[in-house]
Every structure is written in structure tokens, then in C-alpha cells.
Enzyme design. Structure first.
Site, PDB file in Angstrom:
ATOM      1  N   HIS A   1      -0.391  -4.148  14.005  1.00  0.00           N
ATOM      2  CA  HIS A   1      -0.800  -4.733  12.721  1.00  0.00           C
ATOM      3  C   HIS A   1       0.442  -5.164  11.939  1.00  0.00           C
ATOM      4  O   HIS A   1       1.200  -4.340  11.452  1.00  0.00           O
ATOM      5  CB  HIS A   1      -1.626  -3.729  11.897  1.00  0.00           C
ATOM      6  CG  HIS A   1      -1.993  -4.288  10.565  1.00  0.00           C
ATOM      7  ND1 HIS A   1      -2.815  -5.381  10.440  1.00  0.00           N
ATOM      8  CD2 HIS A   1      -1.619  -3.959   9.308  1.00  0.00           C
ATOM      9  CE1 HIS A   1      -2.945  -5.681   9.157  1.00  0.00           C
ATOM     10  NE2 HIS A   1      -2.224  -4.838   8.448  1.00  0.00           N
TER      11      HIS A   1
ATOM     12  N   ASP B   1       1.866  -7.111   8.880  1.00  0.00           N
ATOM     13  CA  ASP B   1       1.603  -7.730   7.576  1.00  0.00           C
ATOM     14  C   ASP B   1       2.516  -8.923   7.339  1.00  0.00           C
ATOM     15  O   ASP B   1       3.727  -8.827   7.511  1.00  0.00           O
ATOM     16  CB  ASP B   1       1.827  -6.709   6.459  1.00  0.00           C
ATOM     17  CG  ASP B   1       0.752  -5.646   6.451  1.00  0.00           C
ATOM     18  OD1 ASP B   1      -0.430  -6.019   6.433  1.00  0.00           O
ATOM     19  OD2 ASP B   1       1.094  -4.445   6.472  1.00  0.00           O
TER      20      ASP B   1
ATOM     21  N   ASP C   1      -7.361  -4.469   8.282  1.00  0.00           N
ATOM     22  CA  ASP C   1      -6.723  -3.777   7.151  1.00  0.00           C
ATOM     23  C   ASP C   1      -7.207  -4.290   5.804  1.00  0.00           C
ATOM     24  O   ASP C   1      -6.822  -3.781   4.757  1.00  0.00           O
ATOM     25  CB  ASP C   1      -5.198  -3.927   7.260  1.00  0.00           C
ATOM     26  CG  ASP C   1      -4.453  -2.959   6.348  1.00  0.00           C
ATOM     27  OD1 ASP C   1      -5.026  -1.887   6.037  1.00  0.00           O
ATOM     28  OD2 ASP C   1      -3.320  -3.252   5.935  1.00  0.00           O
TER      29      ASP C   1
ATOM     30  N   HIS D   1      -3.665 -10.104   2.949  1.00  0.00           N
ATOM     31  CA  HIS D   1      -4.240  -9.000   2.172  1.00  0.00           C
ATOM     32  C   HIS D   1      -3.216  -8.160   1.397  1.00  0.00           C
ATOM     33  O   HIS D   1      -3.599  -7.176   0.768  1.00  0.00           O
ATOM     34  CB  HIS D   1      -5.116  -8.114   3.077  1.00  0.00           C
ATOM     35  CG  HIS D   1      -4.373  -7.522   4.229  1.00  0.00           C
ATOM     36  ND1 HIS D   1      -4.288  -8.155   5.447  1.00  0.00           N
ATOM     37  CD2 HIS D   1      -3.677  -6.381   4.362  1.00  0.00           C
ATOM     38  CE1 HIS D   1      -3.576  -7.425   6.279  1.00  0.00           C
ATOM     39  NE2 HIS D   1      -3.185  -6.340   5.649  1.00  0.00           N
TER      40      HIS D   1
HETATM   41 ZN   LIG Z   1      -2.001  -4.801   6.373  1.00  0.00          ZN
END
Ligand SMILES: [Zn+2]
Ligand SMILES: *[C@@H]1O[C@H](CO)[C@@H](O)[C@H](O)[C@H]1NC(C)=O
Ligand SMILES: *[C@@H]1O[C@H](CO)[C@@H](O)[C@H](O)[C@H]1NC(C)=O
Ligand SMILES: *[C@@H]1O[C@H](CO)[C@@H](O)[C@H](O)[C@H]1NC(C)=O
Length: 981
Positions: free
Chosen positions: A54, A56, A170, A423
Site C-alpha cells: 500500500h 500512499d 485504505d 486519500h
Molecule cells: Zn493510505
């Protein structure tokens, strides 16, 4: 090259089928998609191991910091590990990162990646530029950022890189509109991890973690039902590996040792521990398939450490064969698509019904008292900047398309906005440093795009050099260098496909007297008003605002106005300081006030008066409040009222264009200035507020404004929009699908508002439209409460110009008889019209150059009021292919007339070019409609066998047929080949 090869191979394979001659080439055919999944066995428990990382797109570090520190290593090491064993799988999510990495690889690595993708070993999921938020985003930006990412993948990796699932693991809660968009992208599945803990407990208990989600209350009425629903799976426990099974180099968990001679040997025990977890999880899922995510934030920088251990688990399950409730387990490397297919097949074979979800997964609470409703409002100025950036992006795309500029012209701004949907970006949950980096990317993008626009205008107008057009993105703080000149031109471009009138507001000398000349040379009325605040700390600001009405701006066209400063001394502003104002406005549109308190008493619009009060309040934040979470210190006290300062500073401006009253609310820790503005010809009353710094020295403060309408028998429901599209019914202390416990009487009732919130009774409605996303609730019937600013001790203390941030914004209020607001349209139609005019405002270009053609439309006629030209963009580097999206902007029951099916004819519509062919695509324009095949769910089709298969009709449409029919809320996406005239 490789892709071309594959196309040839496919062709050969097809030919060989027809002639029934076996051919060795078949093995080289791409076998991506469902054909590449490891087989499942319906008599076993199939454990889908999904390796993932994951990553970001900015959060605690900037995009580039994450890329160079972590992500480039992740992608490179994963490719090596995947090539070691064809059984292994990995999913790649964020195209912003993949794009950076791909461009830095040599041809050999790129070819290796192509092969991995073609064989389904590297599966692209989501494929959007970022894993977008779902609460604070507008659907236009979600569609754009999917289009951006998917186009890059399609252009570089081809069909096997088309994602079959959306991976929103997420994101902090999930919107119905996102589910709807995912269906329209042609995807088969949607996966996430975060939703309300009570909902999760119930779904685990009832085995409804896998479900079908009806994302739209409208599309199912005319689409095949499988096409308007999406299979949705909620992950078992977050998106990390099972406890004790993290094998990343940063983890300390016990590695699997298969060497029996080693003192560390643990193979069988570790297999059994994993089997225990499998047993626990599989008991709570409906089918004999479960997903086990193996990965976490920024993991797989040394991918082999994970894969080696997973290999041993898979092998160990075969060797020791642990039983799961008497069944064998089939551990396989898998992907979200393979899981989706396996569940689908099991459900079909066993005739099982999945749960059908029709509302959304907002708000999100992970545990009491943590309700994630703060981020609906966090970093409000950043949320506004995102809207402004989208406004200029759409203008730039349109103008680029209209002059045949290449697709790449607006790449920088498109990418910056793609990142902004992430996000931890639009949500305001990033650090200050990362926020600055996001804003830097946006402003660079805007600079590049507006340069392109100047260039485009010059081309349209046949000017020899480039027209020097300047955009001013800081008009909200009254900064725009050119407006300090004594004479300048304003090119006002309207990006809507229908004519609009617009009250233009530009910075001006508050003591100046101005003349404004329209395109026909006729002088138009103007007035100068004081600024809401002098923004003393902002360099280069000016202290007045010039207002005039730009009448009937042509559809997709512009008018040029000349602004001249006539004198310096005359104070044109007539400011009355009155002790008590009882009424302000125009004949059939005015506001009235309580003469003793100075408070708002009623609003009259469309000739109807509604008692409305409005006040500011604040919640004192508890320690739990942070950028994500809103948690008042004392729920019983609730919001504390901010007193209106009724004696000083009630300034009233009277005029024929616009009338306004200015109010001040002082409360020690902050000051709020509010202008209530009534425009002569608008469908709303504007509430323009400035929250002067919220001081958090004595703890966090979350500032809200409350509009309370006194309606007869108001419903105990309220309505909020989902990402700016369909409205969703809300009810205080209630969730439609699980038992709600109201420990959090305020924050638990907050919902995201992207453009509109509304309360109503059986026949009458009261609505507030916003200029950005914010949190909203209705704690009393008839009330609309919106959180406009928040500063909290834990991680959200914004500063600008070395002082705490000021927040400025607007609400647009309207009300009327639902079915018949202004005598011609329903209130819903009026509200959607306002929302669109605010989202895609006429864009102001400032220039000292003379523009010879002072008025022009690029459309031969305007589109009907219920049809929106959602996208007009160049689609390839030659500029002769154009992306066009048309949208029906009303829901089924919103307006007796305008909600009906509508057909528009695009023949001769665009003046600069002629459309030769138009091919229809799925919503993100990456899959031709005839190639889009979604999984069918018998359960849905059985319910509604007679559903009109409009896809069939759409498929049989000829590419030269330019008459396009739209149903309520339908968006249709076309790639057109055009010839410039
Ligand atoms: Zn995230
Ligand atoms: C499926 O699993 C069952 C029970 O474990 C086994 O008997 C059968 O051979 C398996 N089928 C396939 C095709 O592997
Ligand atoms: C364009 O206008 C801006 C603002 O007046 C000025 O700073 C800039 O030098 C001009 N550029 C050109 C190429 O004329
Ligand atoms: C642009 O699109 C047109 C129409 O699909 C196609 O003929 C042309 O080859 C494309 N050009 C490029 C450079 O992709």
C-alpha cells in the site's frame, strides 16, 4: 513492440480456431484476466493469498520522497521476485508511482513487465492515478483521475493491463457513487477494509462481507442489473497479513524454516498456525473462498523475503494438509480479480444469494469513540483549491480540444489533480509539508495549462503571437497584479454548454471609480464594495471588489469586457452603518432580520418567505479529534453559540446589482465576518464567510454554521449528495443496515457534503449548496449544520503568512416548492443548476492585449438544460481525436419534465470541427463498449428479467450516428474522430 506482437498472436489464434488447426503459437497468447487465475476447487477451502504493497501518493512524506525512498525499490524488487516463479502474483495499484517507475526503466525491464502483465502475474488493480478518497471528492475528478491512469496503462501495456477491480483498501469509508462509477468503468469487483465496526461485526456474524452493491438508485432502471451493480468484498481484518505472518524485511515475525536439521525448524507448526487463522476467517465468509492480504504500507522493498515464506506456506499446506473444519485447504497466489471470479462461480454453481447493499459505508468509525468525520472538513482551503484547479483544468481541456492541441497539453495539471484525489490529500490528513508540495504541484500545473490556453485562444482568434492571458488563482484573497492597472481586458470564458449569466467579482481599488464596457462597447453597470477583510498579511492584495454582471455568456464561449479606472478619489461605496436593519434585498428576493438582535429572521426567494435563522457555533475538540476524527469534548454541551456582535460593524451596501449586509461575530479566540449577499437575478442568497484565525491555544475548535428553517412538519430526514451526483437520504441516529448506537450524538451524525445538502417536508425544500466539500448534519428537523473550519491540537494547526490560517468560503441558500421552484423547474433542477455553475464557473483571463473578436461561442447551439458536457478533451498527440462525455444531470423523479429521457444531436454542434465518427467507451474511456464484458449475477437478472438491455442498443449504434440519447443520471463516453474546419 511486444504488444503489437501479441495482437498478431491473438489474431493467429483466432484464425486457427476458425480453421480448427492446432497451432503452437496458442501458448504465447496472453492469458491474463480470469484465464490466468490459479484453479480453485469447490470441495476445498480456497485461500487467495494476495501479495500487495500500500503506497500512499503522499502522506507523511511527499510523492517524490516516497518514490525515491521506497516505491522504486518495491517495484523493481517485485518484478525480480515475480520472474523467479510463474506461480507468484502481485497487484499494482497507484499509477502515479507506476508511471514514474516505468519511465525510468530500460526497454528490457519494460518488456519483462509486459510479459508479467500478459500472463496475469502482475495484475493492475484500480489503475487510477491514486487510490482516491470517497468522501471529499467530486465525481468529475474521480472520473478524470481514473481516465488518466487507465489511459497510461492502456497506451503502454495494452488490454491485459485493464483492471477488473477497484482496490480502495485504505480509504476512510466508502461512497455509493464510487461503487456506481466502478460499475461504469466496466470493473467486476470492489475491495475495501475500512467501514463501521458495528457493521463489520454484523456482516461477519451474518456472513455478508461479500455482497452486491447497487451504487446508483437510477442506473438500474434502464441498464441490465448486472451492469449497475458491483461485487464488493470487505476484507477480514484491515489489509495487513495475519498476525505473526508479516514477512517483510521490516517485520520481526518468525520466518518459516523448512530445514528439518535446523534447530529453528518450524514448518508444520507455522502451517498449523496459519491454518487456524484460515479456519477462523473462513467461518465468517459465505463461500469457500477467502482473501488473505499479504502486505502493508510500503512493504515489498525486498520482495523475495515475503515470497520465499509464502512459497513455503503453500508447499507446507500440500505437505501437511491441515483440515479446516474437515475440509482441505487450497492455498493459491491470487488477485482481487481471481477472488471475484471464484466467488462468482461458487455463487452461480450453488445458487446462493449475496446480500445486496443499496446505501453507503459512511461515516466510518473504527472503534468507539473514533468517528472519522473530521476529514470531511479538514484543511478547507486545500479543498477549495482543488475545486478551483478542476475548474481551470476543465477550461483548459476544452480549449485544447477545440484547437486540436495534443492530449499532453494539460498533463501536469491532470496529474497534480490525480494526486490531489488521494486519500491523504483531498482529505487534509497529510502533513503541512506534504500539503505545500500538493499545492506546488497544482500551481505549476495551473501555470502550464493557462499558458496552453493563451496559446489556444491565439490560435482560435488567428492572432500572430500568443495572446498574453493571465489567470488569477488568488482572487479569494484579492490578489491579481493586472487588476492594479488603470485599464485591462477581461476574457470571460463559460465552460458550460449553455448560456449563463455571471456576477463577476475582481479585486479593485476600494476608492476607485470604474467603467466596465461589454463586448458590444456598451457600458454595463458596476459597483465597488469593500472586501470582506483586508487580508493585511497577504502581500499584493487590494482592498475592494468590483462587481458587474456578465450577461448571457455564450455556451462554450466567451465575452471580452474592458475595465477602466476613471478616478481615484471618489468613494463609490455607500456604506450605511445602521443600528438595526430589518430587511435587505429586492422586491421578491430579500432577507429580513430581527431588529433587536440583528440576527437573520427569514429568507424570501421566488416570492416565498421561509423563516430561517443562522448562527455560528463551535465544538471544543477533545484529545481524540485529529485530522481524521471529529470528537467534541463534551457531547452534552454540544456546540457553543458564537454571539453576533450587533452594535458594531453591521455594514449595509445598497445597490441595484447586489445588496449585502456584513455581520461580525467576535469570540475572543477568533472573529467571523459574514456577508449575506443578494444578487438581483440569482436563484440563491449567498452567505460569504471568513473565519479569521481559529486560535487553538486553549484547545481545538471546530467551527460550524447552522441554518435552521422553520418548516411545517419537516421530515426527520435530511439529504446529502454522494460526490456531487445522486442524493442520499440520511436520518439522525440511524443507519439503514445495522443497529446504530448513538454514543456520538454529533460526530456520528456527520456526513460528507460535496455540493448540496437539503431538508424538506412533503412539498417544500430548503437547500444549502457549498463551494467545496465539508462535513454536514441535521441535528434538529429543518436544520442544516455545516462544519466550515477546524484546528485541532493533534496534527491540524494550519498557518499561512506566519499567522493561523483564515478560511473563506460561501454557501448558496435556496428554498421553494419541491416540484415547482421558480414556476418552470423543480427545486432539484434549480439546485443542480447552481451546483454546476459553481463547479465550472466562467473563468476569468486577464490581459492587457486587445482581443479583436470580442464575443464568440464554439457551439452552434446550446445543449438542453438537463444535459451537461462533462468532458471535452483531446485524446491523442495529433489532436484529431476528442474525448466527449455527455451526462444527464437529473435523477429519475427530480423533475416532471427535465427528468425524462433526452436526445441531443451532435451534428454540427462544435464550430471548430466536424465529428466524423463517435465510438462509445466505458466511463474511463479505456475499453470500447463492445469489448466490455462484466460478470453476470443470476440473482440480479432473475429479479428483473425484463430490464431493457440498453447496452445492446448502444452497441448496435453506428459510429456515424451522432444523435445521443441519455437516461436520468446516465453518462455516456465517446471518442470522436474529427476534422477541423
Ligand atoms: Zn493510505
Ligand atoms: C478437489 O478437492 C477434492 C477434495 O479435496 C479432491 O478429491 C479432488 O480431486 C479435487 N479436484 C481437483 C480437480 O483437483
Ligand atoms: C504577460 O503579461 C504579464 C502580466 O502583465 C507580464 O508580466 C509578462 O511579461 C507578459 N508576457 C509577455 C510574453 O508579454
Ligand atoms: C490519433 O487517433 C486517430 C484516430 O483514432 C488515429 O488515426 C491516429 O493514428 C492517432 N494518432 C496517434 C499519434 O496516436
Amino acid at each position: 513492440m511486444l504488444f503489437e506482437m501479441n495482437k498478431i498472436l491473438v489474431l493467429l489464434a483466432v484464425v486457427s480456431c476458425i480453421t480448427s488447426k492446432p497451432t503452437v503459437l496458442v501458448t504465447d497468447e496472453p492469458v491474463c484476466g480470469y484465464a490466468s487465475c490459479h484453479p480453485v476447487n469447490e470441495s476445498m477451502i480456497n485461500v487467495h493469498i494476495i501479495p500487495h504493497s500500500h503506497d500512499d501518493v503522499g502522506w507523511l512524506k511527499t510523492v517524490d520522497q516516497y518514490y525515491y525512498n521506497e516505491v522504486q525499490q518495491i517495484l523493481s524488487s517485485v518484478v525480480i521476485a515475480l520472474r523467479e516463479d510463474p506461480a507468484r502474483r502481485f497487484i499494482q495499484v497507484e499509477t502515479a508511482f507506476f508511471y514514474m517507475w516505468w519511465n525510468q526503466q530500460n526497454k528490457e525491464v519494460q518488456a519483462q513487465v509486459q510479459q508479467l502483465v500478459n500472463e496475469g502475474r502482475l495484475e493492475i488493480v484500480n489503475g487510477a492515478w491514486s487510490m482516491n478518497d470517497e468522501a471529499a471528492v467530486h465525481y468529475q475528478s474521480t472520473i478524470d483521475q481514473f481516465t488518466l491512469g487507465l489511459k497510461f496503462l492502456e497506451d503502454n501495456l495494452g488490454r491485459c493491463a485493464r483492471p477488473k477491480t477497484s482496490w480502495q483498501i485504505d480509504t476512510f469509508g466508502h461512497s455509493r457513487e464510487h461503487a456506481s462509477l466502478v460499475s461504469q468503468f466496466g470493473m467486476d469487483g470492489l475491495f475495501f477494509a475500512r467501514f463501521d465496526y458495528r457493521d463489520r461485526a454484523k456482516r461477519l456474524d451474518e456472513k455478508t462481507m461479500d455482497m452486491l452493491w447497487t451504487g446508483s438508485a437510477n442506473l438500474g432502471a434502464y441498464l441490465r442489473r448486472s451492469d449497475s451493480n458491483v461485487f464488493t468484498s470487505a476484507l477480514y481484518r484491515h489489509y495487513s497479513p495475519p498476525p505473526k505472518f508479516c514477512f517483510d524485511i521490516v517485520c520481526q515475525d518468525e520466518p518459516i524454516v523448512t530445514d528439518e536439521d535446523s534447530f529453528e525448524y518450524n514448518w508444520e507448526r507455522r502451517v498449523n498456525e496459519f491454518a487456524d487463522f484460515v479456519k477462523e476467517q473462513s467461518e465468517q465468509y459465505l463461500t469457500n473462498n477467502i482473501v488473505i492480504t499479504m502486505g502493508d504500507d510500503f512493504q515489498y522493498q525486498a520482495a523475495s523475503s515475503y515470497y520465499n515464506n509464502i512459497d513455503k506456506l503453500i508447499e507446507g499446506f500440500k505437505k501437511f494438509n491441515p483440515k479446516i473444519n474437515g475440509k482441505e485447504a487450497n492455498l493459491i497466489y491470487s488477485t482481487p480479480a481471481c477472488y471475484t471470479k471464484a466467488v462468482h462461480d461458487y455463487v452461480q454453481d450453488n445458487k446462493i444469494q449475496l446480500d445486496v447493499k443499496t446505501d453507503d459505508f459512511l461515516p466510518y468509525a473504527d472503534e468507539p469513540p473514533r468517528v472519522w468525520t473530521g476529514y470531511f472538513t479538514s484543511r478547507p482551503q486545500s479543498k477549495k483549491l482543488e475545486r478551483i484547479s478542476n475548474n481551470i483544468l476543465q477550461v483548459s481541456k476544452q480549449l485544447s480540444a477545440l484547437v486540436g492541441k495534443p492530449y499532453e497539453s494539460n498533463a501536469a495539471l491532470s496529474q497534480a489533480l490525480g494526486v490531489m484525489q488521494h486519500h491523504d490529500a483531498i482529505t487534509g490528513t497529510e502533513t503541512d509539508e506534504v500539503e505545500r508540495d500538493y499545492h506546488r504541484q497544482l500551481s505549476q500545473g495551473i501555470e502550464k495549462s493557462t499558458g496552453e490556453v493563451g496559446n489556444a485562444f491565439s490560435a482560435i482568434l488567428g492572432l500572430p503571437g500568443d495572446l498574453n492571458l493571465t489567470s488569477c488563482t488568488r482572487l479569494n484573497v484579492s490578489v491579481c497584479a493586472l487588476t492594479k492597472k488603470d485599464e485591462y481586458n477581461l476574457v470571460i470564458y463559460n465552460p458550460l454548454a449553455r448560456a449563463v449569466s455571471h456576477y463577476v467579482q475582481v479585486p479593485a481599488d476600494r476608492y476607485g471609480k470604474y467603467e466596465v464596457q461589454g463586448p458590444d462597447g456598451v457600458v454595463v453597470e458596476n459597483r465597488v464594495t469593500d472586501l470582506i477583510d483586508y487580508f493585511g498579511e497577504v502581500p499584493d492584495r487590494v482592498e475592494g471588489t468590483l462587481i458587474f454582471k456578465a450577461e448571457d455568456l455564450p455556451p462554450l464561449g466567451y465575452k471580452v469586457y474592458k475595465i477602466k479606472k476613471l478616478s481615484n478619489e471618489e468613494k463609490q461605496i455607500k456604506t450605511n452603518i445602521k443600528e438595526a436593519v430589518d430587511r435587505l434585498g429586492f422586491e421578491d428576493k430579500y432577507v429580513s432580520f430581527d431588529t433587536t438582535t440583528g440576527e437573520l429572521k427569514s429568507i424570501t426567494i421566488f416570492g416565498r418567505t421561509l423563516e430561517v435563522t443562522q448562527k455560528f457555533y463551535y465544538y471544543s475538540s477533545s484529545d481524540v479529534s485529529n485530522p481524521w476524527i471529529f470528537k467534541p469534548e463534551d457531547e452534552k454541551i454540544g456546540a457553543i453559540e458564537l454571539p453576533l456582535n450587533s452594535n458594531t460593524d453591521v455594514l449595509v451596501n445598497d445597490g441595484d446589482l447586489v445588496r449585502e449586509i456584513r455581520q461580525r461575530f467576535d469570540f475572543g479566540i477568533s472573529t467571523i465576518i459574514q456577508i449575506i449577499r443578494i444578487y438581483k437575478d440569482e436563484d440563491f442568497i449567498e452567505f460569504d464567510w471568513l473565519i479569521a484565525p481559529v486560535q487553538i491555544s486553549k484547545g481545538g475548535k471546530e467551527i460550524v454554521t447552522r441554518y435552521t428553517a422553520k418548516m411545517v412538519d419537516p421530515n426527520d430526514e435530511f439529504f446529502t449528495d454522494a460526490n456531487g451526483r445522486e442524493m442520499i437520504r440520511r436520518k439522525k441516529n440511524y443507519r439503514p443496515t445495522y443497529d446504530y448506537t448513538d454514543e456520538e450524538p454529533q460526530s456520528g451524525n456527520y456526513y460528507p457534503v460535496n455540493t448540496r445538502m437539503m431538508v424538506k417536508n412533503d412539498s417544500y425544500e430548503f437547500a444549502v449548496l457549498t463551494d467545496r466539500s465539508q462535513g454536514g448534519t441535521s441535528l434538529e428537523p429543518g436544520q442544516i449544520e455545516l462544519m466550515v473550519a477546524r484546528q485541532v491540537v493533534n496534527g491540524l494547526n494550519e498557518n499561512e503568512f506566519d499567522t493561523p490560517l483564515k478560511v473563506r468560503g460561501s454557501h448558496y441558500i435556496t428554498h421553494g416548492v419541491s416540484a415547482n421552484g421558480d414556476g418552470t423547474r423543480s427545486m432539484a433542477a434549480i439546485e443542480r443548476d447552481i451546483a454546476l455553475r459553481k463547479l465550472l464557473q466562467p473563468w476569468l483571463f486577464f490581459t492587457l492585449d486587445d482581443v479583436n473578436v470580442k464575443e464568440q461561442s464554439f457551439l452552434s447551439k446550446e445543449l438542453p438544460s438537463n444535459v451537461h458536457l462533462l468532458t471535452l478533451d483531446s485524446w491523442n498527440s495529433t489532436g484529431n481525436t476528442i474525448l466527449i462525455r455527455l451526462e444527464h444531470v437529473l435523477e429519475q423523479d427530480e423533475d416532471p419534465e427535465l427528468s425524462k429521457q433526452v436526445t441531443v444531436d451532435l451534428t454540427g454542434l462544435f464550430k471548430p470541427f466536424t465529428i466524423k465518427t463517435m465510438k462509445e467507451y466505458t466511463l474511463a474511456a479505456n475499453i470500447p463498449l463492445e469489448e466490455s464484458e462484466r460478470l453476470e449475477w443470476a440473482q440480479l437478472e432473475a429479479v428483473d428479467e425484463s430490464s431493457i438491455l440498453s447496452k445492446q442498443k448502444r452497441l448496435s449504434r453506428k459510429e456515424t450516428d451522432l444523435g445521443i440519447t441519455l437516461e436520468p443520471m446516465q453518462i455516456r463516453t465517446f471518442i470522436a474522430t474529427v476534422e477541423f474546419v
